[in-house]
Design an enzyme around this catalytic site. Sequence first.
Site, PDB file in Angstrom:
ATOM      1  N   GLU A   1     -12.146  -0.676  -0.785  1.00  0.00           N
ATOM      2  CA  GLU A   1     -13.314  -0.469  -1.640  1.00  0.00           C
ATOM      3  C   GLU A   1     -14.570  -0.226  -0.810  1.00  0.00           C
ATOM      4  O   GLU A   1     -15.361   0.684  -1.089  1.00  0.00           O
ATOM      5  CB  GLU A   1     -13.499  -1.701  -2.528  1.00  0.00           C
TER       6      GLU A   1
ATOM      7  N   THR B   1      -0.338  -2.894   0.660  1.00  0.00           N
ATOM      8  CA  THR B   1      -0.678  -2.744  -0.748  1.00  0.00           C
ATOM      9  C   THR B   1      -1.913  -1.867  -0.876  1.00  0.00           C
ATOM     10  O   THR B   1      -2.930  -2.122  -0.223  1.00  0.00           O
ATOM     11  CB  THR B   1      -0.948  -4.110  -1.400  1.00  0.00           C
ATOM     12  N   ASN B   2      -1.828  -0.868  -1.720  1.00  0.00           N
ATOM     13  CA  ASN B   2      -2.929   0.067  -1.940  1.00  0.00           C
ATOM     14  C   ASN B   2      -3.680  -0.296  -3.218  1.00  0.00           C
ATOM     15  O   ASN B   2      -3.065  -0.612  -4.240  1.00  0.00           O
ATOM     16  CB  ASN B   2      -2.376   1.491  -2.043  1.00  0.00           C
TER      17      ASN B   2
ATOM     18  N   ASP C   1      -8.034   2.339  -7.109  1.00  0.00           N
ATOM     19  CA  ASP C   1      -9.412   2.696  -7.450  1.00  0.00           C
ATOM     20  C   ASP C   1     -10.210   3.068  -6.212  1.00  0.00           C
ATOM     21  O   ASP C   1     -11.093   3.924  -6.259  1.00  0.00           O
ATOM     22  CB  ASP C   1     -10.096   1.565  -8.215  1.00  0.00           C
TER      23      ASP C   1
END
Length: 800
Positions: free
Chosen positions: A84, A259-260, A263
Amino acid sequence: MTFAAAGATAAGVESTRTGVAQGTSTSVEEARALAGPYADRFLEMYDKIKDPASGYFSDQGIPYHAVETLMVEAPDYGHETTSEAYSFWLWLEASYGELTGDWAPFNDAWDTLEAYMIPTTENQPTNGAYNPADPATYAPEHGHPSEYPSQLDSGVSVGTDPIADELSTTYGTDEIYGMHWLADVDNVYGFGAAPGSSELLGPDYEGTSYINTFQRGEQESVWETIPQPSIDDFSYGGPNGYLDLFTGDAQYAQQWKYTNAPDADARSVEAVYWAKKFAAAQGAEGQISGTVDKASKMGDYLRYSFFDKYFKEPGCESPSCPAGSGKSSAHYLLSWYYAWGGALDTSSPWAWRIGSSHAHFGYQNPMAAWALSNDPDLIPASPTAESDWAESYDRQIEFFQWLQSAEGGIAGGATNSVGGDYSAHPAGTPTFYDMAYDVAPVYHDPPSNQWFGMQGWGVERIAQIYHETGDARAEAILEKWVPWVISEITVTDTDWSIPATLSWSGAPDTWNPSNPGSNSGLHVEVTEHGQDVGVAGAIAKTLTYWAAASGDQQAADTAGALLDAIYEQNTDALGVSTVETRGDYERFDDVYQGGSGDGIYVPSDWSGTYPNGDVVEPGVSFLDIRSFYEDDPMFAEVQQHLDGGPEPQFRYHRFWAQTAVATAFAEYDRLIADPRDPDPSPTPTDDPTEDPTEDPTEDPTDPASACTASLTVVNSWQGGFQATVRVTADEAIAGWSTSFDLAPATFSQGWNAQFSTSGSQVTASDVGWNGTLSAGGSAEFGFLGNGSPPSSTAVTCTPE
């Protein structure tokens, strides 16, 4: 308050900077000098963020989640980073390139992302053994961490992976080009799961380290997590590393796993789309073409988020439900994650991949989907990617439509695996393309759609897509959402607040794309307001895109008022911040005591260690396995609270929040703001050195008749209204003040005037630049009210 949109018209504003247009040779310094007032604010924040002394970046150039280290939310430490954060960094540099024409920092952001957040060949060494016909072994999710480890069950059918072969053929590799979501930038845990390594380098490694936290169901909050390395070679933890805390197996093998967060990858693509558009307007598109190609590639792999976790078909209500084939397992939404992993032993290789069954509206990004299916330079190279993203675009827009409440807010999401184990849908559960409605998809502590930030993030993309395409479905969503949000925003000269916490009731209608329901039974209530600068930035951007496309002056003015308030009331040496009271920090020393309670659950027969010697065993707290926090300079206030003192208060500088506000300034400047100074010194209409034209002995004109004012209600909705007041000078005046009664309503916020209130009584005076009026001249200000419009529209005007 004063802001530059005064008198400006929102619609039809040109989006190319003067002096940085195609064919010019404006230097960065010249472009900075030409910046308007809101662009100046962007540059001020940009310089603070990029200043090494501010502490937003590590020595490797990696953006921290926050400047402060003592930080527990989704990351459990402030000097971790997330995918993010990288995606917001790209946004920051896209705005900087648009303003200055300098695209080197934008390319550098992607290069850093690629180097440190996308696992290298060494980090994912056995992908070549992956079998798309057998992508993973089933393990159910459970409702509480105490139900873990979850037993692997090869007897449950799993569908086929329909995109692996075309990705491998297209790119000539079996590796995944997507970001892992979390990294320990300072290696504070000491694992040393470094980019470019297939083994743990330990606590002496000075650099970023891939880690993971959440692994144990919807009730596991950050306070119950047990961090573990993404490369588990059994150097630390127990005999099986940390693997047997999460899955039950007959025999454990050393392995890697990532883990992706879809968003974040989608936001990265979204930022690249805008950067490409900005650069093209400058004739500089070629400067970022390499980065555009990489974003296109990332979008190709991002399609793994379209598929059910175990590639089962939508509508699954039992572990024995049909396994998917071809694209039949696709829900075409951006799900909560996709993940991949495999063996570290290259002599006995194996690998796995999974999608996710849960979709939250706040993760959807129709802007990225549209770019990946319409922009020739961003359409991925795989043969079916363009059509997949076109399908996803429509499906995501419909998802927002399906989840919009009667008031306008967007509800949680949907799942294809009720309970995480493909349980039957509860009776009466509405569905979306056979997926079950879930008011709080993915996590419940706290509920995942309680935080208003998901509204800002999600609907901002709807506003962008309306700005770019005019999609009537996006317009209809915004026509309900925007008035609802504006009615919940308050801005004064000394304070501001936005929605913070939401409460939901009812449910949407089952989705029928040919005849959507009204969702009259789905409701939202704002239960708390507050100051979250990052969320406020997202709201301001949403209103800005909407206003620029629709001509909604109220939205433009509200965005400007909110941005002005943040700048004037929250600016500090590092950016913008507000005081945060962290009552949840009482959970630092929570210990699990059984049942469905809080605290870190560790199986009774499990014990292991961290590289620093912290022991993981039954009865430990969050702090026990993070003893480094005891040396944090901010911890004394937390300890005081744990000892019975007041709730601790801190000012935080989250990277994503700073960039959200900075880019909101940039977009407001680009799309809305009047280029004039927002508060210039008024130019007098009369020469003060001239002799007066009237005999001073004559009776002066009655000052009460020197100006008049009229109030007009221009819009209203349930619980609120918008009005404007026009002041007209009967003769030249150098200032004015008005008063009026809003009964039975009360004042909420206003613009283009200085306001004071007493009950329903309001006094509004000029703000300097709009005070000097020649005879017949006029000025206008606006405001929002709570309740029904006033019973009287009479206004008294007094010249100053």
